[in-house]
Design an enzyme around this catalytic site. Structure first.
Site, PDB file in Angstrom:
ATOM      1  N   PRO A  49       0.816  -1.217   0.000  1.00  0.00           N
ATOM      2  CA  PRO A  49       0.000   0.000   0.000  1.00  0.00           C
ATOM      3  C   PRO A  49       0.844   1.260   0.000  1.00  0.00           C
ATOM      4  O   PRO A  49       1.742   1.412   0.809  1.00  0.00           O
ATOM      5  CB  PRO A  49      -0.782  -0.118   1.304  1.00  0.00           C
ATOM      6  CG  PRO A  49       0.104  -0.915   2.205  1.00  0.00           C
ATOM      7  CD  PRO A  49       0.824  -1.892   1.303  1.00  0.00           C
ATOM      8  N   ASP A  88      -2.008   2.874   2.713  1.00  0.00           N
ATOM      9  CA  ASP A  88      -1.329   2.941   4.005  1.00  0.00           C
ATOM     10  C   ASP A  88      -1.698   4.286   4.627  1.00  0.00           C
ATOM     11  O   ASP A  88      -1.444   5.320   4.022  1.00  0.00           O
ATOM     12  CB  ASP A  88       0.178   2.858   3.760  1.00  0.00           C
ATOM     13  CG  ASP A  88       0.956   2.651   5.039  1.00  0.00           C
ATOM     14  OD1 ASP A  88       0.339   2.279   6.060  1.00  0.00           O
ATOM     15  OD2 ASP A  88       2.179   2.858   5.022  1.00  0.00           O
ATOM     16  N   TRP A 598       4.607  -0.454  10.425  1.00  0.00           N
ATOM     17  CA  TRP A 598       5.014  -1.578   9.577  1.00  0.00           C
ATOM     18  C   TRP A 598       4.229  -2.837   9.912  1.00  0.00           C
ATOM     19  O   TRP A 598       4.121  -3.729   9.080  1.00  0.00           O
ATOM     20  CB  TRP A 598       6.510  -1.838   9.719  1.00  0.00           C
ATOM     21  CG  TRP A 598       7.297  -0.778   9.036  1.00  0.00           C
ATOM     22  CD1 TRP A 598       8.067   0.177   9.627  1.00  0.00           C
ATOM     23  CD2 TRP A 598       7.363  -0.542   7.632  1.00  0.00           C
ATOM     24  NE1 TRP A 598       8.613   0.992   8.677  1.00  0.00           N
ATOM     25  CE2 TRP A 598       8.206   0.577   7.448  1.00  0.00           C
ATOM     26  CE3 TRP A 598       6.801  -1.162   6.523  1.00  0.00           C
ATOM     27  CZ2 TRP A 598       8.482   1.081   6.177  1.00  0.00           C
ATOM     28  CZ3 TRP A 598       7.080  -0.658   5.272  1.00  0.00           C
ATOM     29  CH2 TRP A 598       7.918   0.455   5.114  1.00  0.00           C
ATOM     30  N   GLN A 634      12.397  -1.456   0.838  1.00  0.00           N
ATOM     31  CA  GLN A 634      11.398  -2.173   1.640  1.00  0.00           C
ATOM     32  C   GLN A 634      11.945  -3.487   2.187  1.00  0.00           C
ATOM     33  O   GLN A 634      11.223  -4.219   2.858  1.00  0.00           O
ATOM     34  CB  GLN A 634      10.168  -2.490   0.785  1.00  0.00           C
ATOM     35  CG  GLN A 634       9.401  -1.268   0.370  1.00  0.00           C
ATOM     36  CD  GLN A 634       8.829  -0.538   1.538  1.00  0.00           C
ATOM     37  OE1 GLN A 634       8.454  -1.138   2.540  1.00  0.00           O
ATOM     38  NE2 GLN A 634       8.784   0.780   1.461  1.00  0.00           N
ATOM     39  N   TRP A 638       8.649  -3.667   4.465  1.00  0.00           N
ATOM     40  CA  TRP A 638       7.498  -4.514   4.170  1.00  0.00           C
ATOM     41  C   TRP A 638       7.885  -5.967   3.952  1.00  0.00           C
ATOM     42  O   TRP A 638       7.225  -6.879   4.434  1.00  0.00           O
ATOM     43  CB  TRP A 638       6.789  -3.957   2.941  1.00  0.00           C
ATOM     44  CG  TRP A 638       5.418  -4.477   2.738  1.00  0.00           C
ATOM     45  CD1 TRP A 638       4.416  -4.554   3.673  1.00  0.00           C
ATOM     46  CD2 TRP A 638       4.875  -5.009   1.532  1.00  0.00           C
ATOM     47  NE1 TRP A 638       3.283  -5.085   3.104  1.00  0.00           N
ATOM     48  CE2 TRP A 638       3.529  -5.379   1.792  1.00  0.00           C
ATOM     49  CE3 TRP A 638       5.378  -5.207   0.246  1.00  0.00           C
ATOM     50  CZ2 TRP A 638       2.696  -5.916   0.822  1.00  0.00           C
ATOM     51  CZ3 TRP A 638       4.536  -5.740  -0.723  1.00  0.00           C
ATOM     52  CH2 TRP A 638       3.214  -6.095  -0.439  1.00  0.00           C
ATOM     53  N   LYS A 671      20.480  11.420  -6.157  1.00  0.00           N
ATOM     54  CA  LYS A 671      19.184  11.052  -5.624  1.00  0.00           C
ATOM     55  C   LYS A 671      18.219  12.211  -5.876  1.00  0.00           C
ATOM     56  O   LYS A 671      18.590  13.369  -5.753  1.00  0.00           O
ATOM     57  CB  LYS A 671      19.319  10.800  -4.126  1.00  0.00           C
ATOM     58  CG  LYS A 671      18.125  10.095  -3.526  1.00  0.00           C
ATOM     59  CD  LYS A 671      18.330   9.828  -2.057  1.00  0.00           C
ATOM     60  CE  LYS A 671      17.065   9.258  -1.462  1.00  0.00           C
ATOM     61  NZ  LYS A 671      17.214   8.928  -0.053  1.00  0.00           N
ATOM     62  N   LYS A 674      13.460  17.094  -3.314  1.00  0.00           N
ATOM     63  CA  LYS A 674      12.808  18.385  -3.526  1.00  0.00           C
ATOM     64  C   LYS A 674      13.825  19.504  -3.391  1.00  0.00           C
ATOM     65  O   LYS A 674      13.771  20.509  -4.080  1.00  0.00           O
ATOM     66  CB  LYS A 674      11.692  18.575  -2.497  1.00  0.00           C
ATOM     67  CG  LYS A 674      10.398  17.906  -2.933  1.00  0.00           C
ATOM     68  CD  LYS A 674       9.286  18.174  -1.952  1.00  0.00           C
ATOM     69  CE  LYS A 674       8.106  17.249  -2.227  1.00  0.00           C
ATOM     70  NZ  LYS A 674       7.347  16.940  -1.031  1.00  0.00           N
TER      71      LYS A 674
END
Length: 1130
Positions: A49, A88, A598, A634, A638, A671, A674
């Site tokens: 999610p 999520d 998590w 993840q 996850w 990377k 913003k």
RNA sequence: AGAUCCGUAGCUCAGCCUGGUUAGAGCACUACACUGAUAAUGUAGGGGUCUCCGGUUCAAAUCCGGACGGGUCUACCA
């Protein structure tokens, strides 16, 4: 089904996406792709999610492309792939976002704003960007069921989480303990790692550091003898206040340590100290080595020292030492008060120890360091306890939450370990501790030490690491099983599973579930005030019945708001308002913790179905997953929580295959952030390039698990090079198929009855099918995509279509032409299907364009069709090899034609090319592709010089691979021998075994026999001809231009000019013409001789000469100027 | 600090597992060709000490060790 293939002005991928998207919406194509597979075997996919609290980024597009293509592929392979979406909705980012928006901090919650209002606000913002997400999901062509998604904050979802927790609780896997966390005594609060990462929290400060000496009382293992005086382990600390809490010393197992005989520089007593070998220089001067021990006195500056033993860290394990600063509060009894068999004050080994600074021996105080605590637990050091004022033993550290020593730590009791109160005349307790050690012969070096230390961002005071209560899941209890089951999981790439994930499992610690936040799943545990009784709730029904029970037993106001309808919302603050009653009749309040988010996502296999309260069947069918995919970040998120919960709850894996994709970086490898302003907007990208090109680029540019340097130029290239080429191929097909009315209505012509080149492209096509299928099956979409690309460019467009162009526009609509149409159509049709998983819009568009006319499929969409099955009987590897040979030969001839020396246009026919065949296989192959070579290079004869000819000078080169193994060091010698072979010797070797060193008997070497396979034969010269060479392939071109050839060249040139006129005049392909040409002495013979050929090419009914032409078109043919009139008939 | 991935042409990537003598492709660049796929296509050319240093081997981009540089994750430590 009939009519014409749609032809287009130009390729516009974004508008194709739009068109197809509308069609999918109209026809419910996605829903049908699932329902059409009802009753087929399921392929289970779990959607990780996303949080709709943030905007989707380009990195979401890559992982979703990956998920989507696998699901689409499996659907086409005949599986039913249900794809339940999810959101999520809990967690810190959401809370921080709300805090920022409201201009509050964590401390204000419950003060300036009620928890109820705060959580209401959180609930509002979690779906803030849902529209954007839905939009990108559709536009990128990600098929996922968003009509019935799971949402982690919904009661049903949380109820399943509670059920999971209660199951773990029943199994004894859920327990309360402490975790060492950053803590600010000045602010009296724990800090999150997020808060600790605020800019400016780490500051350079000068602290009193001490090298403390721990006296060894047992060294049975080392058995060091003949040592005068006491032996000490030296350990360094920058926080001497933690020394009274010392419970152990840790050494690195493979670090070298030494025992040094010397004197204590403060007390001048003889001592023997242990430290890491390569840190000796930090404490002893080289010139003092083996110095004058006899005459050492307090006023001697140079400390004599001598290494008297050396050993590895692991030899020290278990060594016991005397407690450094014993006091009333840290007695062995108090330590064993809770941990009954605790075994402190000994040496442990662990890999975290380094010899960067200090002594290579780490002072270990489990209460005040995360590593210390972990090692302490592993080695059963125990921790401190004292008797509280209710006469109970409880765990308590020697420093309280205000940052001062508790009672019972001797003269240090009551003193702050750092100046937390800005006391006037604050005396640093660390200095006093150091002084005490000096006096007691327990300090070797005390000095100010500057280091980087974290500070509380609010009070600017140093933080300490402090043990706080927390709830844990005992994942370590099933560690072995998790490791074992992990080995059955197909990890892409494999090393993530064995490496990153495997190591993580090996070093696993219990899962700290506690979070002291507000918006999240509450821990469903209620406890009595004395902590003696507790209850873990596993369902709403259970909670409601306990609510009633408590109200009855406790009476009064208890739970009065929750008696009628029960609990309506499982979040704070409601759950905290509920009081339950213990078996002994005492009130119980909920422990204040929320759980790690998590856990929310890790429990999605169960919670998405509201298992076990509903949908037991659905759950059973969809557990475990066949496939999941997310970013590699993840791995410990996850992927871990899914695995842990599946093993803990069901002793099963949660997924059989997991693909972890790498990061998306900007084109410079930075990377995206913003702050740097280099974030790629996925909406803009998809809008300008279309979803297909974007997806294709993301998949084929690099393997999904490699990080991707995202560059728009790359998408443009994909657009031009792949989609453009395929589109052109379709346009080409459509153009002529419309002229001839080809609709695939004729019977399928058996492949073996088609021309060689058709057989070849179909063979390549089937090889491609196999290749693509194997790669998709192996979750290698990059390889699959590249193979498709290669086929389209190198084989289909550059070779098949280019060579076959004439077949489409020349001649009648009969066997050969129909073969060509059927073959090209089949290639396009199969390509649609092969590429459909990756480029779903374009594939469907192309499929519809083709199928609209041919009606070969009843399916509405390519995504409802079956994936192509490879037809092995069509694959002819020898054919593919010889076509490669034809391409190589043609390429060589063309390069010769254009060389400065030759410089002859392809339009000028040439008589002959010689190609030496090095063996009979090669000869046979060339023979079969002769016609193709002739047509491609405009040459009349291909003369294959058979292997036995003497016409050319052959050259032999050693086959290093076969010979190297046999010969070893004599390889160089053999290579030289072979290079010097003449034709006769080469022929001998080709015929049979050949002895390379006839003089072996004399030299005493082993005889060396070589055979044909030990050398490669080539040639690089053919007397009298222009020669080009590639590997063992040589072509020699006869560049003599006879009068006939010249005339034919003129004729072709003339045809070309007239064709241009036809085209410029806008005639239709089929228009017939009449041609008049001005008389010209140079060209007239050519044109007359080749009149029939010319007329056939240019569709002329007449071709006549006249002395002069007015208003004609002037053309230039091989330096001659002609006037031409071209008139369309009728 | 540890784990892990990566380092080959100006750029994006193959090749490395299984070592073999001219290290490939596409893009870009240059030149040429083609002109009924034409806002398409083809051919050729330049461009590389395969990050560096050692080792193993007859032979290393490929195997081994180390260093350097970059990414990510985890940790923050005496």
């Amino acid at each position: 089904m009939s009519g014409k293939y749609t032809e287009y002005q130009q390729l516009n991928l974004p508008s194709i996406s739009e068109e197809i998207l509308a069609k999918w919406k109209n026809e419910n194509t996605f829903e049908k792709s699932v329902t059409l597979r009802e009753g087929f075997p399921p392929f289970v996919f779990y959607e990780g999610p996303p949080s709709a609290n943030g905007m989707p980024g380009i990195h979401h597009v890559i992982s979703r492309t990956l998920k989507d293509l696998v699901c689409r592929y499996k659907t086409m392979q005949g599986f039913q792939v249900k794809r339940k979406g999810g959101w999520d909705t809990h967690g810190l980012p959401i809370e921080l976002g709300v805090e920022k928006e409201l201009g509050i901090t964590k401390e204000d919650i419950g003060v300036k704003i009620s928890v109820e209002d705060y959580n209401k606000k959180c609930r509002e913002v979690v779906m803030r960007f849902k529209d954007k997400w839905d939009d990108i999901t559709q536009k990128m062509g990600y098929w996922v069921d968003l009509n019935n998604p799971y949402v982690t904050f919904e009661n049903n979802y949380v109820e399943t989480l509670w059920w999971c927790l209660s199951e773990l609780y029943k199994k004894g896997y859920l327990y309360e303990s402490v975790s060492i966390q950053p803590f600010s005594p000045a602010a009296g609060t724990g800090l999150s790692s997020h808060e600790l990462n605020q800019p400016g929290t780490y500051k350079d400060v000068k602290d009193t550091s001490a090298v403390a000496m721990f006296r060894i009382i047992k060294n049975e293992k080392l058995k060091i003898k003949n040592v005068d005086g006491d032996m000490f382990l030296m350990a360094w600390t920058t926080t001497p206040w933690t020394l009274p809490s010392n419970l152990g010393l840790t050494v690195g197992p493979n670090i070298d340590y030494v025992l040094v005989k010397t004197f204590n520089p403060y007390t001048h007593l003889p001592v023997n100290v242990i430290l890491a070998k390569n840190l000796i220089g930090k404490y002893f001067k080289p010139e003092g080595e083996n110095g004058d021990f006899e005459n050492y006195k307090s006023d001697v500056k140079l400390l004599p020292w001598k290494v008297i033993a050396e050993f590895k860290g692991k030899d020290l394990e278990g060594m016991e030492y005397e407690q450094l600063l014993p006091s009333e509060a840290n007695t062995l009894e108090s330590i064993r008060g809770i941990v009954k068999d605790a075994n402190p004050f000994h040496v442990m080994i662990d890999s975290f120890v380094t010899t960067e600074d200090g002594t290579g021996i780490v002072h270990t105080a489990p209460d005040f360091g995360a590593d210390d605590f972990r090692v302490g637990q592993k080695n059963n050091l125990g921790y401190f306890t004292i008797i509280n004022n209710r006469g109970q033993r409880e765990k308590l550290v020697l420093v309280d939450k205000q940052g001062k020593f508790v009672d019972g730590v001797g003269e240090f009791s009551g003193r702050y370990v750092k100046d937390y109160k800005d006391e006037p005349g604050y005396v640093d307790v660390n200095i006093d501790i150091a002084v005490k050690l000096k006096l007691e012969n327990r300090a070797f070096k005390v000095e100010k030490y500057e280091h980087n230390y974290p500070h509380c961002w609010r009070t600017d005071k140093p933080i300490i690491y402090y043990p706080l209560d927390a709830w844990f899941i005992k994942t370590t209890a099933v560690k072995d099983r998790m490791v074992e089951l992990n080995k059955t999981i197909n990890w892409k790439p494999a090393n993530t599973g064995t490496g990153r994930f495997g190591n993580w499992l090996e070093n696993m610690v219990d899962w700290n579930l506690s979070r002291s936040r507000f918006w999240g799943t509450p821990l469903p545990i209620w406890k009595t005030e004395d902590g003696e009784e507790e209850l873990c709730i596993g369902s709403i029904a259970e909670l409601n019945s306990e609510i009633k029970k408590a109200a009855e037993v406790l009476g009064g106001e208890t739970n009065k708001h929750y008696l009628h309808e029960g609990i309506l919302d499982l979040h704070k603050p409601y759950v905290d308002e509920i009081t339950l009653v213990s078996p002994s009749g005492k009130p119980m309040k909920r422990v204040p913790d929320l759980i790690d988010v998590w856990f929310d996502s890790g429990a999605m296999p169960y919670a998405q179905w509201h298992f076990p309260f509903e949908n037991k069947e659905s759950f059973k069918e969809s557990f475990p997953a066949d496939f999941i995919a997310e970013g590699v970040d993840q791995t410990r998120g996850w992927f871990y929580t899914l695995h842990a919960l599946a093993v803990l709850l069901f002793d099963s894996v949660a997924y059989k295959t997991v693909v972890s994709n790498g990061l998306v970086l900007d084109k410079n490898g930075q990377k995206m952030s913003k702050r740097l302003g280099n974030v790629v907007d996925p909406f803009a990208t998809i809008n300008s390039f279309g979803a297909d090109a974007t997806r294709w680029y993301l998949i084929t540019n690099a393997s999904p698990w490699d990080s991707l340097k995202f560059d728009e130029e790359g998408i443009k290239e994909v657009q031009r090079r792949f989609f453009g080429t395929l589109y052109n191929t379709y346009q080409f097909f459509a153009l002529y198929a419309n002229v001839d009315g080809f609709a695939f209505k004729e019977a399928y012509i058996p492949v073996k009855d088609r021309p060689e080149i058709d057989q070849w492209i179909l063979s390549s096509l089937n090889t491609l099918i196999k290749d693509v299928q194997d790669n998709f099956d192996a979750y290698e979409p990059t390889q699959a995509g590249r193979a498709i690309e290669d086929f389209v460019n190198a084989h289909l467009s550059n070779w098949y279509v280019r060579l076959c162009r004439r077949r489409f526009w020349k001649g009648e609509y009969e066997h050969d032409k129909i073969c060509a149409y059927q073959t090209l159509y089949e290639c396009l049709e199969i390509l649609c299907k092969l590429m459909a998983p990756v480029a779903p819009f374009f594939a469907d568009w192309l499929f519809n364009n083709l199928n609209a006319v041919s009606g070969r499929f009843t399916n509405e969409s390519v995504h409802h069709t079956d994936f192509p099955k490879v037809n092995e009987t069509v694959i002819d590897t020898d054919l593919e090899k010889r076509m490669q040979l034809a391409q190589d030969i043609s390429s060589l001839i063309l390069s010769l034609r254009k060389s400065k020396k030759v410089n002859l246009k392809v339009r000028q026919p040439l008589q002959k090319v010689f190609i030496p065949a090095m063996d009979s296989t090669m000869e046979a192959r060339i023979k079969k592709v002769e016609d193709i070579i002739k047509a491609e290079t405009n040459i009349k004869e291909v003369d294959i010089l058979s292997a036995e000819n003497d016409f050319i000078q052959k050259k032999a080169k050693a086959n290093f691979k076969t010979l190297g193994k046999k010969l070893g060091a004599r390889m160089k010698w053999a290579a030289e021998q072979i290079a010097a072979f003449d034709n006769a010797t080469i022929d001998k070797v080709l015929e049979s075994e050949y002895l390379l060193n006839p003089d072996h008997a004399i030299t005493g070497d082993e005889p060396v026999y070589i055979t044909a396979e030990d050398m490669e034969v080539a040639t690089d010269e053919i007397p009298g001809y222009e020669v080009a060479v590639k590997g063992s392939l040589t072509v020699a071109l006869d560049i003599t231009i006879t009068d006939d050839l010249k005339k034919e060249g003129d004729a072709r040139e003339f045809v070309n000019r007239v064709q241009n006129i036809r085209k410029d005049s806008g005639f239709n392909l089929t228009d017939r013409i009449d041609v008049t040409v001005s008389e010209n002495a140079a060209l007239q013979p050519s044109i007359i001789q080749y009149k029939d050929y010319i007329c056939a090419e240019i569709l002329a009914d007449s071709l006549a000469f006249t002395p002069a032409i007015n208003n004609g078109i002037e053309i230039e043919v091989n330096d001659a100027i002609l006037q031409v009139n071209v008139l369309k008939k009728g």
